[in-house]
Design a protein around this motif. Structure first.
Motif, short mmCIF file in Angstrom:
data_model
loop_
_atom_site.label_atom_id
_atom_site.label_comp_id
_atom_site.label_asym_id
_atom_site.label_seq_id
_atom_site.Cartn_x
_atom_site.Cartn_y
_atom_site.Cartn_z
N ALA A 212 0.86 -1.19 0.00
CA ALA A 212 0.00 0.00 0.00
C ALA A 212 0.89 1.24 0.00
CB ALA A 212 -0.91 0.02 1.22
N THR A 213 0.47 2.25 -0.74
CA THR A 213 1.12 3.56 -0.76
C THR A 213 0.10 4.60 -0.36
OG1 THR A 213 2.66 2.93 -2.53
CG2 THR A 213 2.32 5.28 -2.18
N TYR A 214 0.49 5.53 0.52
CA TYR A 214 -0.44 6.57 0.94
C TYR A 214 0.30 7.89 1.15
CZ TYR A 214 1.17 4.70 5.49
OH TYR A 214 1.93 4.23 6.54
N PRO A 215 -0.31 9.01 0.71
CA PRO A 215 0.33 10.31 0.88
C PRO A 215 0.23 10.78 2.33
CG PRO A 215 -1.83 10.58 -0.11
CD PRO A 215 -1.60 9.10 -0.01
N VAL A 216 1.16 11.62 2.75
CA VAL A 216 1.13 12.21 4.08
C VAL A 216 0.20 13.41 4.05
CG1 VAL A 216 2.47 13.33 5.91
CG2 VAL A 216 3.47 11.43 4.60
N ARG A 217 -0.92 13.33 4.80
CA ARG A 217 -1.86 14.44 4.89
C ARG A 217 -1.92 14.89 6.35
NH1 ARG A 217 -6.92 14.31 3.77
NH2 ARG A 217 -6.96 16.40 2.85
N TYR A 218 -2.93 14.48 7.09
CA TYR A 218 -2.94 14.79 8.52
C TYR A 218 -1.88 13.93 9.21
CZ TYR A 218 -7.40 17.23 7.89
OH TYR A 218 -8.38 18.11 7.50
N ALA A 219 -1.00 14.57 9.96
CA ALA A 219 0.10 13.83 10.60
C ALA A 219 0.62 14.62 11.79
CB ALA A 219 1.23 13.59 9.60
N ILE A 220 1.02 13.91 12.84
CA ILE A 220 1.60 14.56 14.02
C ILE A 220 2.91 15.22 13.61
CG2 ILE A 220 2.48 14.21 16.35
CD1 ILE A 220 0.69 11.73 16.54
N ASN B 77 4.78 14.22 10.45
CA ASN B 77 5.61 13.02 10.36
C ASN B 77 4.83 11.72 10.56
OD1 ASN B 77 8.25 14.17 9.90
ND2 ASN B 77 8.11 15.00 11.97
N SER B 78 4.03 11.63 11.61
CA SER B 78 3.34 10.39 11.95
C SER B 78 1.88 10.49 11.51
CB SER B 78 3.43 10.14 13.46
OG SER B 78 2.93 8.88 13.79
N CYS B 79 1.50 9.70 10.51
CA CYS B 79 0.22 9.87 9.84
C CYS B 79 -0.97 9.53 10.73
CB CYS B 79 0.16 9.01 8.58
SG CYS B 79 1.23 9.58 7.25
N LEU B 80 -2.04 10.31 10.56
CA LEU B 80 -3.30 10.09 11.26
C LEU B 80 -4.41 9.68 10.30
CD1 LEU B 80 -3.17 13.26 13.55
CD2 LEU B 80 -2.75 10.89 14.26
N THR B 81 -4.25 10.01 9.02
CA THR B 81 -5.22 9.61 8.00
C THR B 81 -4.48 8.86 6.89
OG1 THR B 81 -4.98 11.70 6.78
CG2 THR B 81 -6.73 11.57 8.45
N PHE B 82 -5.23 7.99 6.20
CA PHE B 82 -4.62 7.11 5.22
C PHE B 82 -5.52 6.97 4.01
CE2 PHE B 82 -4.16 5.85 9.62
CZ PHE B 82 -2.82 6.14 9.83
N GLU B 83 -4.96 7.21 2.85
CA GLU B 83 -5.71 7.10 1.60
C GLU B 83 -4.84 6.37 0.60
OE1 GLU B 83 -7.71 9.96 -1.85
OE2 GLU B 83 -7.07 10.81 0.06
N SER B 84 -5.31 5.21 0.16
CA SER B 84 -4.53 4.39 -0.76
C SER B 84 -4.46 5.04 -2.14
CB SER B 84 -5.16 3.00 -0.87
OG SER B 84 -4.48 2.22 -1.83
N VAL B 85 -3.24 5.18 -2.66
CA VAL B 85 -3.05 5.74 -4.00
C VAL B 85 -2.12 4.82 -4.80
CG1 VAL B 85 -3.38 8.13 -3.22
CG2 VAL B 85 -1.06 7.17 -3.32
N TYR C 41 -4.84 15.40 17.96
CA TYR C 41 -3.80 16.12 17.23
C TYR C 41 -4.28 16.74 15.92
CZ TYR C 41 -0.53 13.57 20.28
OH TYR C 41 0.13 13.04 21.35
N GLY C 42 -5.23 16.09 15.23
CA GLY C 42 -5.52 16.45 13.85
C GLY C 42 -5.95 17.87 13.61
N TRP C 43 -6.61 18.51 14.59
CA TRP C 43 -7.10 19.88 14.42
C TRP C 43 -5.98 20.92 14.50
CZ3 TRP C 43 -5.99 22.99 18.58
CH2 TRP C 43 -5.67 22.33 19.77
N ARG C 44 -4.81 20.52 15.03
CA ARG C 44 -3.73 21.49 15.21
C ARG C 44 -3.10 21.87 13.87
NH1 ARG C 44 -0.61 18.85 20.49
NH2 ARG C 44 -2.51 18.17 21.59
N LYS C 45 -2.62 23.08 13.79
CA LYS C 45 -2.02 23.57 12.55
C LYS C 45 -0.83 22.72 12.15
CE LYS C 45 -0.41 27.77 10.24
NZ LYS C 45 -0.12 29.21 10.38
N SER C 46 -0.06 22.25 13.15
CA SER C 46 1.13 21.45 12.86
C SER C 46 0.77 20.07 12.32
CB SER C 46 1.97 21.28 14.13
OG SER C 46 1.25 20.58 15.13
N ALA C 47 -0.50 19.66 12.43
CA ALA C 47 -0.92 18.34 11.95
C ALA C 47 -1.75 18.41 10.68
CB ALA C 47 -1.72 17.61 13.03
N ARG C 48 -2.33 19.58 10.38
CA ARG C 48 -3.19 19.70 9.21
C ARG C 48 -2.35 19.86 7.94
NH1 ARG C 48 -5.86 23.85 12.30
NH2 ARG C 48 -5.39 25.34 10.64
#
Length: 401
Positions: free
Chosen positions: A225-233, A236-244, A329-336
């Protein structure tokens, strides 16, 4: 006593093909998801962890649970206890999830010979885990790398000649731990040097970030599986995952895995620059969040036993999230993601499936607050934050047993 209630696939295999699998690091949502996938395919799942209220313990997918010593602080005792469980419960396969992988790979001789350990030997595992050694491994194979250097002393810092910004991180560290962005001329007088865990300076490059997850046997990729980094701590550390789909990344992974003959779960972090192309930032020779994009219908369990002929992929553009992580974490600017507003965050949260909540397996979701109470206790004990405390007693920082 065995629990029931997981929705199981019909007519997938005979009783003789059913495996008894032991999965480590039961507090992890990766473990929870993998346990559900294996149980849905008819396999028997035993879970272990060093905390008693590991969230996967409460899943309908879990047949049994055992509390173990901490692999970080009692590595020998951990392996001996895990081997005892495997022997007494007649475990067919052990699937390690986090950095206990390295620790188990140093003590494979204590496990019963009929039990398969789903990992590579220590030399390979450590060469991929250590961030400097991994970059050197790529360079030795003439694979393009970002500029990098190892820092073991103040003299190494003084000798740095980077003319562009660079990342600074310890060679044994995790995605949620601090990565410093350093500009040429910035003073680095406050660095502490650990002889077993030096620092890596690595060129900072802008571009699109991707993460991967692969299940491999003896140099062959069986699931990917490959997924782009979107929402992440901290990005760096991903919180959401979308297969591409990304053919360049898939080709890179399959070629590299074949070259080193790797067995186990593995993830790579990539960055793709419009002008310079694709680079591999680091490697995680263990489970990564990509496992959470697979569905029971994908039968990814076959990949762990090397039973499929073609690579198993999750459905393209499937979207999942770690619900508690997104709330914390996801709502924080550093994670969005760049340019994403709080309003868009709320919309994304409600439109994305949570990997924890399952209508056929609700107890893990209900037990999350109690499981996190265990982890918060460890945070206080070890004087670390929540992200670090979640995995602190399962980390491995280069100290040999």
């Amino acid at each position: 006593m065995a629990r029931s209630g997981i929705t199981r696939l019909q007519n997938t295999q005979g009783e003789s093909d059913r495996k008894h699998v032991c999965i480590t690091f039961g507090r992890s949502f990766l473990t929870l998801d993998l346990a559900r996938l294996l149980a849905a395919a008819g396999h028997k799942v035993t879970i272990v962890d060093s905390i008693p209220l590991a969230v996967t313990r409460f899943s309908n997918a879990t047949y049994d649970f055992y509390k173990t010593p901490s692999p970080k602080f009692q590595p020998r005792e951990y392996c001996l206890e895990l081997a005892r469980i495997c022997r007494e419960q007649k475990i067919d396969v052990v699937i390690p999830i986090h950095e206990e992988t390295d620790i188990i790979s140093m003590m494979t001789d204590v496990f019963p010979p009929e039990c398969t350990l789903f990992l590579s030997d220590f030399v390979i595992e450590n060469g991929l885990h250590n961030k400097y050694d991994f970059q050197q491994l790529l360079a030795d194979r003439n694979i393009p790398t970002l500029r990098f250097a190892e820092l073991r002393s103040p003299e190494d810092v003084a000798a740095l000649d980077f003319t562009t910004p660079f990342a600074l991180k310890q060679c044994y560290s995790r995605g949620s731990q601090k990565v410093m962005k350093v500009y040429p001329g910035d003073p680095l007088t406050g660095l502490e040097f650990d002889p077993t865990n030096p620092w890596l300076a690595q060129e900072w490059l802008k571009g699109d970030k991707y993460c991967t997850y692969s299940v491999c046997h003896e140099g062959k990729v069986y699931a990917h599986a490959t997924y782009p980094v979107r929402y992440a701590i901290d990005h760096n550390s991903c919180l959401t995952f979308e297969s591409v789909e990304h053919q360049g990344i898939l080709d890179w992974v399959t070629d590299f895995i074949a070259d080193i003959g790797f067995t186990g779960q593995v993830g790579f972090d990539f960055i793709e620059n419009e002008e310079r192309g694709l680079f591999t930032i680091e490697c995680n020779p263990r489970a990564t969040s990509g496992i959470m994009m697979f569905s029971p219908q994908d039968r990814v369990d076959r990949a762990f036993f090397g039973e499929n002929d073609e690579i198993i992929f999750p459905d393209p553009y499937k979207r999942k999230m770690i619900g508690p992580g997104m709330l914390i974490y996801g709502w924080r600017k550093s994670a969005r993601p760049p340019g994403v507003s709080l309003r868009q965050y709320v919309r994304d949260y409600w439109e994305t499936d949570d990997v924890i909540t399952s209508f056929t397996d609700m107890r893990p979701a209900f037990m999350v607050p109690f499981a996190y109470a265990n982890i918060l206790r460890d945070c206080a004990k070890y004087h670390v934050g929540l992200a670090e405390g979640f995995m602190h007693d399962h980390e491995w920082d280069g100290v040999r047993i």
